[in-house]
Design an enzyme around this catalytic site. Structure first.
Site, short mmCIF file in Angstrom:
data_model
loop_
_atom_site.label_atom_id
_atom_site.label_comp_id
_atom_site.label_asym_id
_atom_site.label_seq_id
_atom_site.Cartn_x
_atom_site.Cartn_y
_atom_site.Cartn_z
N HIS A 19 2.87 -16.55 -2.45
CA HIS A 19 3.20 -15.31 -1.72
C HIS A 19 3.58 -15.69 -0.29
CE1 HIS A 19 2.20 -10.84 -0.90
NE2 HIS A 19 2.80 -11.33 0.19
N HIS A 21 6.49 -14.89 3.14
CA HIS A 21 7.60 -14.14 3.76
C HIS A 21 8.40 -15.10 4.62
CE1 HIS A 21 5.95 -10.17 2.67
NE2 HIS A 21 4.79 -10.80 2.77
N ASN A 47 10.92 -8.32 0.79
CA ASN A 47 10.97 -7.15 1.70
C ASN A 47 11.83 -7.40 2.93
OD1 ASN A 47 8.99 -8.95 2.68
ND2 ASN A 47 7.79 -7.31 3.63
N LYS A 105 8.21 -7.32 -7.26
CA LYS A 105 7.17 -6.92 -6.30
C LYS A 105 7.14 -5.41 -6.14
CE LYS A 105 4.08 -7.39 -3.03
NZ LYS A 105 4.12 -8.04 -1.74
N HIS A 142 1.44 -4.99 -4.13
CA HIS A 142 0.75 -4.77 -2.86
C HIS A 142 -0.27 -3.68 -3.17
CE1 HIS A 142 0.30 -4.62 1.58
NE2 HIS A 142 -0.28 -3.47 1.21
N HIS A 180 -2.83 -10.70 -2.35
CA HIS A 180 -3.74 -10.75 -1.18
C HIS A 180 -4.95 -9.82 -1.34
CE1 HIS A 180 -1.09 -7.39 -0.32
NE2 HIS A 180 -0.13 -8.15 0.15
N ASP A 253 0.59 -15.27 2.03
CA ASP A 253 1.11 -14.09 2.73
C ASP A 253 1.47 -14.45 4.17
OD1 ASP A 253 2.05 -11.54 3.02
OD2 ASP A 253 0.09 -10.62 3.31
N HIS A 257 6.09 -12.70 12.48
CA HIS A 257 6.65 -11.65 13.34
C HIS A 257 6.81 -12.27 14.71
CE1 HIS A 257 6.27 -8.15 10.69
NE2 HIS A 257 5.15 -8.71 10.25
O1 DOR Z 1 0.47 -8.22 6.85
C1 DOR Z 1 1.42 -8.08 6.10
N1 DOR Z 1 2.66 -8.47 6.47
N2 DOR Z 1 1.24 -7.51 4.92
C2 DOR Z 1 2.26 -7.21 4.13
O2 DOR Z 1 2.03 -6.65 3.11
C3 DOR Z 1 3.65 -7.46 4.54
C4 DOR Z 1 3.73 -8.51 5.52
C5 DOR Z 1 5.06 -8.55 6.25
O3 DOR Z 1 6.08 -8.52 5.58
O4 DOR Z 1 5.05 -8.65 7.46
ZN ZN Z 2 3.13 -10.16 1.84
#
Ligand code: DOR
Ligand code: ZN
Length: 358
Positions: A19, A21, A47, A105, A142, A180, A253, A257
């Protein structure tokens, strides 16, 4: 040669991250190498904006990811499709047959980052789920309700009863990953849930409870969704991860950011762990007296669940006397992404290697 009693080193099969991103653009370029350094494969979350919905989206995104993998590493992104109320069984089946996506997902709309295209009415996804059960394609969920009337710390538990259990009753053959997992109830649900259910566990949920985020100051870099819970829940996750049960495997996960989006009045949810995930996990397993179960959790159980072979490449884990310093941030464009700090020293290094340990 170092005395192995002081500085033991050993090999395990190279881990997979079930998992992750990666985003796109500058962030993708910055974070893909961080994952490829420790993992042979990763299940990539869909996503994006707009989301990865079909075969051709997944193929194009995979190509962009591969372009950022450093030459020195073999790394395979495994793709997922984003489930919407309009997703067509035929398109999901086409991606499964072509092997361009290995899972779908499910985001409840409004539950987390970029989930606006997710599902509001779960009846609408019944035909896709039926098809997935028929062809053996796993559903990654999720597991939180997006209901403002439900306390944020209870959203996972309510999801199990209100959404997941009815879906699984209707589709007993559907393979499901509770992504998660963060609660004792979630762990118990997976343990007692019969066939076809597993859960990923993140490094950060094994390392922290909600105090680290909220006590003595509000620390946005520890904010993620599902939000970290009480200590008893962290302990349940730790027991599950170190138990050797095949139903639990690593999904970091890791969710980058930019600093601008984290250090602000309304901070984004997500913790970026890729840089230190494996060493941090080794520390946690070592502290629990379960270092011998790390390979099952990080490198074996997930592949089994997805019916994929275990990686033939290896990773060398080395215990160091002094704490190892990991980068505190990774640059992306003009901004940066803060790397997870577990709040305890890490005495482990991880290095991908095909050679036998000498
Ligand atoms: O903390 C998270 N960040 N949880 C998620 O489900 C998505 C992820 C994100 O894409 O930033
Ligand atoms: Zn995630």
């Amino acid at each position: 040669m170092a005395d192995p009693r002081i500085m033991p080193a050993f090999e395990i099969a190279c881990p997979d991250d079930w998992h992750v991103h990666f985003r796109d653009g500058d962030v993708l370029k910055a974070v893909v190498p961080e994952t490829a350094r420790s993992f042979a494969r990763a299940l990539v979350m869909p996503n994006l904006l707009p989301p990865v919905r079909c075969d051709s989206d997944a193929v194009a995104y995979k190509r962009r990811i591969l372009a950022s993998v450093p030459d020195e590493f073999e790394f395979e992104p495994l793709m997922t499709l984003y489930l919407t109320e309009e997703s067509e069984p035929k398109l999901v089946e086409a991606a499964a047959v072509a092997g361009t996506a290995i899972a779908v997902k499910l985001y409840p709309a409004g539950a987390t980052t970029n989930s606006a295209s997710g599902v509001r009415n779960f009846d609408k996804i019944a035909p896709v789920l039926e098809k997935m059960a028929e062809i053996g394609m796993p559903l990654c969920v999720h597991g939180e309700v997006a209901d403002e009337a439900v306390d944020i710390f209870d959203r996972e538990t309510v999801f199990l009863e209100r959404v997941l259990e009815p879906i699984r009753r209707r589709n007993p053959a559907l393979k499901v990953v509770l992504e998660h997992v963060t609660t004792r109830e979630g762990v118990e649900y997976v343990l007692n849930g019969g066939g076809g259910i597993a859960a990923t566990i993140t490094v950060h949920h094994l390392a922290i409870n909600r105090n680290i985020m909220l006590s003595g100051g509000m620390r946005p870099h520890y904010y993620c969704l599902p939000v970290a819970k009480r200590e008893c829940h962290r302990e349940a996750l730790l027991s599950a991860a170190t138990s050797g049960s095949e139903r639990f495997f690593l999904g970091t996960d890791s969710a980058p950011h930019l600093k601008d989006g984290k250090e602000t009045a309304v901070a984004c949810a997500g913790i970026f762990t890729a840089t230190c995930a494996v060493p941090c996990l080794a520390q946690i397993f070592d502290d629990t007296g379960a270092i011998d179960r790390l390979e099952a959790f990080a490198s074996v159980n997930g592949a089994k669940f997805y019916d994929l072979p275990q990686n033939s490449g290896k990773i060398i884990l080395e215990k160091c006397e002094l704490p190892v310093e990991y980068s505190k941030a990774v640059s992306a464009g003009d901004d940066s992404i803060a790397v997870f700090d577990p709040g305890f020293p890490i005495h482990w290094k991880a290095r991908r290697c095909r050679d036998k340990l000498r």
